[in-house]
Design an enzyme around this catalytic site. Structure first.
Site, short mmCIF file in Angstrom:
data_model
loop_
_atom_site.label_atom_id
_atom_site.label_comp_id
_atom_site.label_asym_id
_atom_site.label_seq_id
_atom_site.Cartn_x
_atom_site.Cartn_y
_atom_site.Cartn_z
N GLN A 114 0.84 -1.19 0.00
CA GLN A 114 0.00 0.00 0.00
C GLN A 114 0.88 1.26 0.00
O GLN A 114 0.63 2.22 -0.71
CB GLN A 114 -0.93 -0.01 1.23
CG GLN A 114 -1.92 1.14 1.29
CD GLN A 114 -3.00 1.07 0.23
OE1 GLN A 114 -3.33 -0.01 -0.27
NE2 GLN A 114 -3.55 2.20 -0.15
N SER A 149 -6.14 1.80 3.91
CA SER A 149 -6.93 1.15 2.85
C SER A 149 -7.56 -0.12 3.39
O SER A 149 -6.91 -0.91 4.09
CB SER A 149 -6.03 0.79 1.67
OG SER A 149 -6.72 -0.12 0.84
N HIS A 151 -8.13 -2.60 1.75
CA HIS A 151 -7.48 -3.76 1.12
C HIS A 151 -6.46 -4.40 2.06
O HIS A 151 -6.14 -5.57 1.92
CB HIS A 151 -6.84 -3.36 -0.21
CG HIS A 151 -7.86 -3.15 -1.29
ND1 HIS A 151 -8.47 -4.20 -1.95
CD2 HIS A 151 -8.41 -2.04 -1.80
CE1 HIS A 151 -9.34 -3.73 -2.83
NE2 HIS A 151 -9.32 -2.41 -2.76
N ASP A 158 -11.65 -5.69 -5.47
CA ASP A 158 -12.16 -4.91 -6.60
C ASP A 158 -12.50 -5.92 -7.68
O ASP A 158 -11.68 -6.79 -8.00
CB ASP A 158 -11.10 -3.93 -7.12
CG ASP A 158 -10.81 -2.83 -6.10
OD1 ASP A 158 -11.56 -2.71 -5.12
OD2 ASP A 158 -9.83 -2.09 -6.32
N GLU A 202 -17.34 3.98 -5.43
CA GLU A 202 -16.43 2.99 -6.03
C GLU A 202 -17.22 1.75 -6.43
O GLU A 202 -17.40 0.85 -5.64
CB GLU A 202 -15.32 2.61 -5.04
CG GLU A 202 -14.19 3.60 -5.00
CD GLU A 202 -12.95 3.06 -4.29
OE1 GLU A 202 -12.72 1.83 -4.32
OE2 GLU A 202 -12.24 3.88 -3.70
N HIS A 205 -15.61 -1.80 -5.83
CA HIS A 205 -15.02 -2.19 -4.54
C HIS A 205 -16.06 -2.85 -3.63
O HIS A 205 -17.04 -2.24 -3.22
CB HIS A 205 -14.45 -0.93 -3.88
CG HIS A 205 -13.75 -1.18 -2.57
ND1 HIS A 205 -12.38 -1.23 -2.45
CD2 HIS A 205 -14.24 -1.40 -1.33
CE1 HIS A 205 -12.06 -1.46 -1.18
NE2 HIS A 205 -13.18 -1.56 -0.48
ZN LIG Z 1 -10.81 -1.38 -3.74
#
Ligand SMILES: [Zn+2]
Length: 234
Positions: A114, A149, A151, A158, A202, A205
């Site tokens: 990241q 994030s 993630h 995603d 998003e 996502h």
């Molecule tokens: Zn994402």
């Protein structure tokens, strides 16, 4: 040993005892059910398992750097938190059954990945002439700061349609928006909820929260922030 013949009085007594016993058991059951129900609503039980699926990572709250988690590969290059791997696989399979070619374009990211992603973007702004501070500011509009994030939790993916003939992604995106909850995933940053999530829309996502939370979030049209504050606030 022979049993004494029951007289009407002893039978009456026995019935009374049984009645009392059943009434006591019934009250106890009602009490236990109420405590469990209340505890679930208040989040007193099952916190360790279920609430880690509901962790919020945003501009203010960072993902824990060295969280112990077990990760599973879902394809050659992407990993997710093992707790959502089966449901993700089922979601992708269901999506493929209706004619899309779902691919995972991002999944788990380590803190250093990241950081790298963020620094590469910030550097590119600096090469275009921005000073260090404004380059970081510009990068922050596109990529969360290292540590911030979702993630990094391994619970976010995603998703896109990998069919090279399809530039338009709205087909798969609307299918996912309608069905991802059935597999424990939610559209994490919906359109029109930017002020609540602190994030732009998003459409690709998705975030795993587990099947029961995903169902409630979908049916009540909530964001994760709203859901957590409604059902899990202290
Ligand atoms: Zn994402």
């Amino acid at each position: 040993m022979e049993r004494a013949a029951a007289t009407p009085e002893t039978e009456k007594e026995n019935r009374k005892k049984w009645f009392l016993l059943i009434a006591m058991l019934f009250s106890l059951a009602v009490l236990i059910i109420s405590i469990v129900f209340l505890a679930r609503i208040k989040g007193w039980v099952g916190r360790s398992e279920s609430t880690t699926l509901l962790s919020i990572v945003d501009a203010e709250t960072a993902a824990p750097e060295d969280r112990q988690q077990s990760l599973s590969f879902i394809d050659d290059e992407h990993m997710v938190d093992a707790r959502c791997a089966d449901d993700l696989e089922a979601l992708l399979a269901a999506c493929a059954r209706v004619g899309y070619e779902p691919v995972v374009t991002a999944a788990y990211r380590s803190a250093s990945e990241q950081r790298e992603l963020f620094n590469v973007l910030a550097d590119s702004y600096m090469q275009q002439g921005a000073d260090a501070e404004s380059a970081r500011k510009l990068a922050r509009q596109k990529i969360p700061l290292p540590g911030h994030s979702e993630h990094q939790l391994g619970l976010a993916v995603d998703l896109a349609d990998g069919d090279p003939t399809k530039e338009d992604q709205t087909g798969i995106q609307s299918w996912l928006a309608a069905h991802a909850w059935e597999y424990g995933f939610i559209l994490r940053y919906p359109e029109g909820k930017e002020s609540l999530t602190g994030h732009g829309f998003e459409p690709e996502h998705y975030r795993y929260v587990g099947p029961s939370a995903a169902k409630q979030i979908y049916e009540l049209d909530l964001t994760l922030e709203e859901y957590v504050s409604m059902f899990y606030s202290k």
